[in-house]
Design an enzyme around this catalytic site. Sequence first.
Site, PDB file in Angstrom:
ATOM      1  N   GLU A  33       0.850  -1.186   0.000  1.00 22.34           N
ATOM      2  CA  GLU A  33       0.000   0.000   0.000  1.00 22.34           C
ATOM      3  C   GLU A  33       0.890   1.242   0.000  1.00 22.34           C
ATOM      4  OE1 GLU A  33      -2.523   2.999   0.106  1.00 22.34           O
ATOM      5  OE2 GLU A  33      -3.111   0.935  -0.347  1.00 22.34           O
ATOM      6  N   TYR A 213     -29.393   6.777   1.075  1.00 21.06           N
ATOM      7  CA  TYR A 213     -29.724   5.535   1.764  1.00 21.06           C
ATOM      8  C   TYR A 213     -29.026   5.530   3.120  1.00 21.06           C
ATOM      9  CZ  TYR A 213     -25.311   4.146  -0.540  1.00 21.06           C
ATOM     10  OH  TYR A 213     -24.017   4.095  -1.020  1.00 21.06           O
ATOM     11  N   ASP A 290      -9.948  -1.630 -10.594  1.00 22.94           N
ATOM     12  CA  ASP A 290      -9.973  -0.425 -11.412  1.00 22.94           C
ATOM     13  C   ASP A 290      -8.755  -0.295 -12.316  1.00 22.94           C
ATOM     14  OD1 ASP A 290     -12.405   0.338 -10.471  1.00 22.94           O
ATOM     15  OD2 ASP A 290     -11.697   2.049  -9.284  1.00 22.94           O
TER      16      ASP A 290
END
Length: 576
Positions: A33, A213, A290
């Site tokens: 990361e 929501y 992605d």
Amino acid sequence: MSTPDVVIVGGGIGGLSAAFALSRIGLQVRVLEQAKEFGEVGAGIQLAPNCTRILDDYGLLEEAKARGVVPERMVMRDAVDGSDLTSLDLRDLERKYGFPYLVIHRSDLHGLFLEACREAGVELLTEQRVAAYSHEGDTATATTEAGTVHEAAVVIAADGLHSVARKRFIDDQPVNSAYVAYRGTVPIAEAGRPVDLSEVVVYVGPRCHFVHYGLRGGDLLNQVAVFESPKALAGLEDWGTPDELDTAFAGTCDAVQQGLPHMWRDKWWRMYDRDPITTWVDGRIALLGDAAHPPLQYLAQGAIMAIEDGWVLAGHVKRLLGDDGAVDWAGALAAYEAVRPEHCRRVVLTARAWGELWHLDGVEREQRNVLLRAREADDYSFTDWIYGPTARFPEDEPAMFEPIPLVSAHRDLVHDVPRPAAYCDDMCELDAVPDAEQVWCVGAVVLDAQGRAFLQRRGPDRSLFPGCWDLVAGHVEPGETLREALAREITEETGWSLQRVVRDLGVVVYTGNDGVRRHEVSYVVEVGGDLTDPKLEWDKHTEYAWFGRAELPRILQNSPPFDQLLHDTVARALQP
């Protein structure tokens, strides 16, 4: 450090879920990361049955449900008048597909996978910004900016929209949708209005939509406001700003207006995707999430596709794992690449089309509304291809749905934005005579060789929109067809002659500063004559100019509503 079986670059939802899936079958996995700590930026995320099915397989579904909300209904409403268009009974959806529809905070889902990876023994490293990838023989490497080389049998690049690894496969750039998202998550007690948290609601409107929501067991209300940026269409760098947010939603219903004050105005998310690619594997390097298939968000499948990628890959690795612990990586990666690119291609392209459908205006908006209201509540033909079991082999990929053309909407029901009485859905409408009880106008967009649009400025003494930029346009006379009116106006206002109508830009309905309600249909046209020497009606107009994308913001200097109406019409004309 010991050499792991797999290195995964990217500690987002896709990277962590793939790491967990591979660790479950006994592989040693290292996740790199780039940030100082693992975390997820954003707000709510929707998880359809094709994802909750995988969470159940992972043993994580119950915990995900505890952290999120299982709604009972999904409803689409018109953002202008607030009326219901169509809905899904999510309890029945669960019965059909076997797994629930779940909404959850992105950070809660990310945290769930992070905890699962830690418990599974995944090696988690931070501050590892990968700058290069390579492979040779049966190994691959990921090299950081600091020079650290991470080697493994396979390197999986889950490094997002701006993937470094993707450059090994194709020299492309993210595609700018010109849309931007604002988010706002607030405690439900601070919402300022009653909200039914059993619903996931989307209000679809002209060039904008609004979603809300519940999250975290109903303690939070997640809201998202998305709109098309005129500044982006004009090619400006500073686009998607809060002033554009207010303008974009000015014509929406009270329910949407009440949610806008809760949007975070100090940050916004510009919306990009990329064109689909079919090659995801280069030797021992593979794309995931992605990095391979960033979509627009209209199908709520971005993170889901990344989770599916890891599940499919792990399934093939398990299938091709020998008794001695060796993996047939060539076979596993080939099987992964044989099925996932085609599914994700469908999702990326359908998301684009779905977004266009959401944001229609004029007659097309009314046609869409008619078709959506006609849908039966238990019709799942548009979700079977995506909510069913995730395919691991190409032959298991379900057939796509059959699109319903907008023009199939019953014309007697398309009434709020009328067309001429003889309207039909191709160029024959040009020979229609509008209803004499309505005021109709035609507009012509003439493009020069550089693709710029011809506009002329109305004189300061004109009763309607004085001093504003305008198309070559005018009223349809009684008994006149649209074609006849178009040809007459072009000749009267410029001295040119109509040669061909290229395409219809749609109908806008507006009330001018004179209080008259007008219906204006505009066309891109080709004309005969010298484009460098228009014969303007100088008693009505003061100047003319050619407008490319860079000049579009000048149109917004018009007085309302002729600022946005003309801007959007010309912007559509300039699109290839």
